[in-house]
Write an enzyme that holds these catalytic residues in place. Structure first.
Site, PDB file in Angstrom:
ATOM      1  N   GLU A   1      -4.494   4.119  -8.710  1.00 15.07           N
ATOM      2  CA  GLU A   1      -5.824   4.188  -9.316  1.00 15.07           C
ATOM      3  C   GLU A   1      -5.988   5.217 -10.434  1.00 15.07           C
ATOM      4  OE1 GLU A   1      -7.324   4.558  -5.186  1.00 15.07           O
ATOM      5  OE2 GLU A   1      -9.023   3.427  -5.949  1.00 15.07           O
TER       6      GLU A   1
ATOM      7  N   GLU B   1     -10.454  -5.601  -0.490  1.00 16.01           N
ATOM      8  CA  GLU B   1     -10.381  -4.580   0.559  1.00 16.01           C
ATOM      9  C   GLU B   1     -11.334  -4.971   1.690  1.00 16.01           C
ATOM     10  OE1 GLU B   1     -10.731  -0.445  -0.673  1.00 16.01           O
ATOM     11  OE2 GLU B   1     -11.190   0.193   1.374  1.00 16.01           O
TER      12      GLU B   1
ATOM     13  N   ARG C   1     -17.129   8.949  -3.015  1.00 17.57           N
ATOM     14  CA  ARG C   1     -16.057   9.305  -3.958  1.00 17.57           C
ATOM     15  C   ARG C   1     -16.643   9.651  -5.332  1.00 17.57           C
ATOM     16  NH1 ARG C   1     -10.368   9.434  -4.134  1.00 17.57           N
ATOM     17  NH2 ARG C   1      -9.969   8.561  -2.090  1.00 17.57           N
TER      18      ARG C   1
ATOM     19  N   PHE D   1      -7.155  -5.247  -6.559  1.00 18.98           N
ATOM     20  CA  PHE D   1      -7.904  -4.238  -7.322  1.00 18.98           C
ATOM     21  C   PHE D   1      -9.120  -3.714  -6.556  1.00 18.98           C
ATOM     22  CE2 PHE D   1      -5.945  -7.168 -10.456  1.00 18.98           C
ATOM     23  CZ  PHE D   1      -4.978  -6.298 -10.935  1.00 18.98           C
TER      24      PHE D   1
ATOM     25  N   THR E   1     -11.172   8.984   2.097  1.00 18.33           N
ATOM     26  CA  THR E   1     -12.054  10.113   2.395  1.00 18.33           C
ATOM     27  C   THR E   1     -12.513  10.059   3.853  1.00 18.33           C
ATOM     28  OG1 THR E   1     -13.938   8.866   1.555  1.00 18.33           O
ATOM     29  CG2 THR E   1     -12.801  10.320   0.017  1.00 18.33           C
TER      30      THR E   1
HETATM   31  N1  MTE Z   1      -1.788  -3.155  -9.333  1.00 11.33           N
HETATM   32  C1  MTE Z   1      -1.701  -4.496  -9.348  1.00 11.33           C
HETATM   33  N2  MTE Z   1      -0.743  -5.083 -10.080  1.00 11.33           N
HETATM   34  N3  MTE Z   1      -2.565  -5.275  -8.641  1.00 11.33           N
HETATM   35  C2  MTE Z   1      -3.578  -4.718  -7.890  1.00 11.33           C
HETATM   36  O1  MTE Z   1      -4.349  -5.438  -7.261  1.00 11.33           O
HETATM   37  N4  MTE Z   1      -4.676  -2.630  -7.148  1.00 11.33           N
HETATM   38  C3  MTE Z   1      -4.912  -1.239  -7.467  1.00 11.33           C
HETATM   39  C4  MTE Z   1      -3.616  -0.484  -7.675  1.00 11.33           C
HETATM   40  N5  MTE Z   1      -2.770  -1.193  -8.578  1.00 11.33           N
HETATM   41  C5  MTE Z   1      -3.692  -3.289  -7.868  1.00 11.33           C
HETATM   42  C6  MTE Z   1      -2.735  -2.547  -8.598  1.00 11.33           C
HETATM   43  C7  MTE Z   1      -5.692  -0.547  -6.456  1.00 11.33           C
HETATM   44  S1  MTE Z   1      -7.358  -0.719  -6.464  1.00 11.33           S
HETATM   45  C8  MTE Z   1      -5.099   0.263  -5.527  1.00 11.33           C
HETATM   46  S2  MTE Z   1      -6.022   1.120  -4.394  1.00 11.33           S
HETATM   47  C9  MTE Z   1      -3.647   0.438  -5.461  1.00 11.33           C
HETATM   48  O2  MTE Z   1      -2.965  -0.363  -6.405  1.00 11.33           O
HETATM   49  C10 MTE Z   1      -3.189   0.101  -4.054  1.00 11.33           C
HETATM   50  O3  MTE Z   1      -1.821   0.127  -3.908  1.00 11.33           O
HETATM   51  P1  MTE Z   1      -1.016   1.473  -3.568  1.00 11.33           P
HETATM   52  O4  MTE Z   1      -1.766   2.169  -2.487  1.00 11.33           O
HETATM   53  O5  MTE Z   1       0.293   0.950  -3.143  1.00 11.33           O
HETATM   54  O6  MTE Z   1      -0.983   2.248  -4.835  1.00 11.33           O
HETATM   55  N1  LUZ Z   2     -11.198   2.817   0.247  1.00 11.47           N
HETATM   56  C1  LUZ Z   2     -11.727   3.462   1.298  1.00 11.47           C
HETATM   57  C2  LUZ Z   2     -10.830   3.467  -0.857  1.00 11.47           C
HETATM   58  O1  LUZ Z   2     -12.076   2.821   2.280  1.00 11.47           O
HETATM   59  N2  LUZ Z   2     -11.835   4.801   1.247  1.00 11.47           N
HETATM   60  C3  LUZ Z   2     -11.474   5.530   0.177  1.00 11.47           C
HETATM   61  O2  LUZ Z   2     -11.594   6.749   0.181  1.00 11.47           O
HETATM   62  C4  LUZ Z   2     -10.955   4.847  -0.934  1.00 11.47           C
HETATM   63  N3  LUZ Z   2     -10.599   5.492  -2.038  1.00 11.47           N
HETATM   64  C5  LUZ Z   2     -10.144   4.826  -3.085  1.00 11.47           C
HETATM   65  C6  LUZ Z   2     -10.029   3.447  -2.998  1.00 11.47           C
HETATM   66  N4  LUZ Z   2     -10.366   2.786  -1.896  1.00 11.47           N
HETATM   67 MO1  MOS Z   3      -8.221   0.167  -4.345  1.00 12.47          MO
HETATM   68  S1  MOS Z   3     -10.170   0.252  -5.002  1.00 12.47           S
HETATM   69  O1  MOS Z   3      -8.453   1.421  -3.221  1.00 12.47           O
HETATM   70  O2  MOS Z   3      -8.284  -1.198  -3.414  1.00 12.47           O
END
Ligand code: MTE
Ligand code: LUZ
Ligand code: MOS
Length: 754
Positions: free
Chosen positions: A706, A226, A304, A222, A433
């Protein structure tokens, strides 16, 4: 098409960090972390811990071989505190012992002498002290000063938004295993294997080619992993380097909650101006971001917020300024939406404020400013907008007026239960971004038995990205998904990865996988051409495990073709790279085209408030969501449901509490409440806005990770409307709207029996 992990998840067979079989000789780490939020670190006494049962060694900052630094954007974050502590929970020393229990026991015996300094927890205080981590950032479009002079109505106000704990089910953790020649393999629960590799190399002085980072999957990230998985990987790596022993650390829940950052709290000011037709023509906002004690990802999160400060609306004159304020809280970090939700809450609050003062429904204002294709965002990108289409289709299916009427009629005859309804449009830009981050690689092997192995830079964290990667390969080779296996995210197989974030993992890694498969497929077609006597490879296709010629099935099946190609010494592997075309942003002008595309949607949220107790239930969230063309409706629907629930948790019940000393009070699941099965909306109805408009998404299936979180924001406004139906009041725009706050708004004089 279901999620390929469903079966092993349900059977408890999926492998997380803590399930990896440990190597003989493994030591277990535990940190001693700062009990003080801000102070000079005078001395550390580790003697009692060193004598404690089973303890192998205690490590402090002075033992670190490389640089004692993990700050990625600004070097302001030591791995272990050396001269100063700047938040409660900051790691000071590492205890290594024969078992997890013994290392935790010994860590409690460590003491530190700290001269306390002033503790700042409020971003506005930090800003007033001039304590900004980076200079303020600003977006300007049109001229607000000019426009305000022509406004019929102007309103000003303030909003407060609290943080949010990620509460991934799997806590942070890492496991380092020494390899020959001083290198190491690090298993990490991270969204960013390369970020972990860099951090490990920095604190150990190893070269990146000596450090292999491997990620099977996460029990949720989530955004919390990161950047913030780096510290724990750095800790086990430093320990492995010093002891030449495997070292593991999987945090306990309370350690994780107090030591890691959360969604950024914001305090914001707004000024909104409408013309005589109730059209917003000017908007000014100032965002004070509570960044915590070090930079982490706060600047891009703040950016953002600016990118999404007008949500899905077109406002011709905008000035938005954002301040990255240093406080003595754990460094706040990425969290689903990445600052976007914070920006959107402020514009929605401003609209609601104006509507309240003008005696109209906010919907009347919202609908007048939905962006259209061709409209410009404050950052210069031209909208390819689905704001109106998602609104119209949602209205057609759900009938906003009827839902409002239903609530009004209910309220007219109900004394203590009141219903509230609110409309929540969303618009979220897809791409990091920071343009250079928008690249990915994929490695595809076709084995001689016809099975396919895929490795990408994407990390599976429950969002289903591995399922999507398998789907891409299966579709490209005309195979059943069972023929494809997606392997761990590993820095030896895939180098220089961007973190799995920004909802962009499926697009970036999916496109790279598509390219790799295309290359292999075309090589196979050259072999097949002769075997099936086709005139050109253009006539060939792969479907259901067979080669087709001009759309007709031939007798040449996939395994035969693959083996024949191998015998002809044709390369059956490919490593491909994808970079999103056509994007870029220039911070000197604060204009550009940062996003590959936007995801739109319109939700209507309905709640019932128990006006005796202040409790509430979410009756429904109905939305028309812009999927493009979903490649996996089960996975995408799961993302929408999870995102909505996580979003409404943030605006309603989830309350991160720090005291004035910077100590986390909501430090366990007994004091921090997240939505459970009883508090999820009784009805989540999703209407797919299906468009065949071309976009840069994988198979035109738009990113979904997201954006849906922001539908949840509607719950705040729906509850507010229900409260106003009970008593004449104007609740502050203050998140989260907990039942306690609802109750104090229902009974401002404390008189609960009227
Ligand atoms: N869904 C689940 N089940 N677990 C997670 O940790 N992270 C969210 C979203 N959905 C998350 C989730 C976040 S913050 C992001 S940025 C996206 O999944 C990342 O995965 P994607 O780029 O494959 O959508
Ligand atoms: N992470 C990042 C992010 O490093 N840059 C982004 O623009 C961003 N946007 C959404 C979620 N994570
Ligand atoms: Mo999601 S906040 O971009 O890990």
């Amino acid at each position: 098409m279901k999620n390929i992990d469903s079966r092993s998840h349900v059977r408890g067979e999926s492998v997380y960090l803590d399930d990896i079989p440990v190597v003989q000789g493994t030591l277990y780490a535990c940190v001693f972390d700062s009990p003080v939020a801000h102070g000079k670190l005078k001395s550390i006494d580790t003697s009692a811990a060193e004598k404690s049962e089973g303890v192998f060694r205690v490590i402090t900052a002075k033992d670190i071989v490389g640089e004692n630094q993990i700050g990625g954007i600004v070097p302001d974050e030591p791995l272990l505190a050396d001269t100063e502590v700047h938040f409660q929970g900051m790691p000071i020393a590492i205890v290594l012992a024969a078992s997890e229990a013994l290392s935790h026991k010994a860590a409690k015996l460590i003491t530190a002498e700290i001269d306390e300094l002033e503790v700042v927890t409020d971003p506005r205080v930090a800003a007033a002290n001039g304590d900004l981590i980076v200079p303020p950032k600003k977006f300007v479009m049109g001229d607000t000063a000019d426009a305000f002079a022509n406004c019929e109505h102007i309103f000003e106000g303030k909003t407060e938004q609290n943080g949010q704990e990620h509460l991934y089910i799997e806590t942070q953790g890492a496991y380092a295993v020494p390899m020959e020649n001083g290198g190491m393999r690090v298993y990490s629960s991270t969204q960013g294997p390369t970020a972990v590799q860099r951090a490990v190399c920095r604190v150990t002085s190893l070269a990146m080619h000596q450090v292999e980072v491997d990620v099977q999957r996460l029990g949720g990230g989530f955004g919390g992993k990161e950047d913030q998985a780096n510290a724990w990987a750095g800790i086990v790596a430093v320990a492995t380097q010093l002891t030449k022993r495997p070292v593991k650390y999987a945090l306990h829940r309370m350690e994780d909650m107090r030591a890691t950052g959360k969604r950024h709290p914001y305090s914001s000011d707004y000024k909104i101006g409408l013309d005589k037709d109730l059209k917003i023509i000017a908007y000014e906002a100032s965002f004070f971001q509570n960044a915590g004690a070090s930079c982490d990802l706060s600047p891009p999160v703040l950016e953002r917020t600016l990118f999404h400060c007008t949500n899905s609306y077109f406002i011709p004159n905008v000035t938005a300024t954002a301040y990255c304020c240093r406080t003595n809280l754990p460094p706040n970090t990425a969290f689903r939406g990445f600052g976007g939700p914070q920006g959107m809450f402020v514009i929605e609050s401003a609209i609601t404020h104006a509507a309240e003062k003008l005696g109209v429904s906010p919907v009347e204002i919202q609908k007048r400013i939905c962006s259209k294709t061709g409209d410009e965002f404050p950052y210069g990108q031209i909208a390819d907008s689905e704001a109106v289409t998602s609104w119209t289709q949602a209205d057609k299916k759900y009938d906003f007026a009827a839902l409002q009427r239903e609530a009004d009629e209910f309220n007219a005859s109900s004394k203590h239960l009141k219903k509230g309804v609110a409309l929540m449009p969303i618009c979220f830009g897809i791409s990091f971004t920071k343009t250079p981050m928008n690249q990915a690689r994929s490695l595809v092997h076709v084995y001689t038995d016809g099975s396919v192995a895929v490795s990408t830079g994407a990390v599976e964290m429950g969002q289903g990205v591995n399922t999507k990667m398998a789907q891409v390969a299966a579709k490209m080779f005309g195979l059943d998904i069972g023929h494809v296996r997606v392997h761990t995210t590993n820095t030896l197989r895939i180098a220089n990865t961007s973190p799995t974030a920004a909802s962009a993992a499926a697009d970036l890694n999916g496109k790279a996988t598509q390219l790799a498969c295309e290359t292999i497929r075309d090589r196979l077609f050259e072999v097949a051409k002769d075997l099936v006597e086709a005139a050109s490879i253009e006539d060939l296709s792969l479907e259901s495990g067979f080669v087709y010629r001009k759309g007709e099935k031939t007798s040449l099946d996939w395994p035969t073709l693959v083996m024949e190609a191998h015998l002809q010494r044709v390369n059956l592997s490919e490593h491909s790279h994808y970079a999103t075309p056509g994007i870029g942003f220039d911070w000197t002008t604060a204009k550009g085209h940062p996003f590959a595309y936007h995801v739109y949607g319109t939700a209507i949220v309905g709640v019932t408030v128990d006006c005796l107790r202040g409790r509430y239930e979410v009756d429904y969230v109905k939305c028309c969501h812009d999927f493009g063309t979903s490649m996996n409706t089960a996975v995408d629907l799961g993302q929408i449901e999870g995102g909505i629930v996580q979003g409404l948790g943030w605006v309603t019940m989830e309350e991160v509490v720090y005291d004035e000393k910077g100590k986390l009070r909501s430090n366990a699941l007994s004091t921090y409440k997240v939505p459970d099965i009883y508090s999820v909306p009784k009805d989540i109805d999703v209407l797919a806005l299906e468009t065949d408009r071309n976009n840069l998404a994988i198979f035109n299936s738009k990113a979904v990770g997201e954006p849906p979180l922001m539908y949840g924001i509607g719950a705040y406004f729906a509850i507010r409307n229900a409260v106003k139906a009970f008593t004449d009041c104007s609740p502050a725009f203050d998140l989260p709207f907990t039942p306690e706050k609802v109750l104090t708004n229902l009974y401002p004089d404390g008189d609960t029996l009227r």
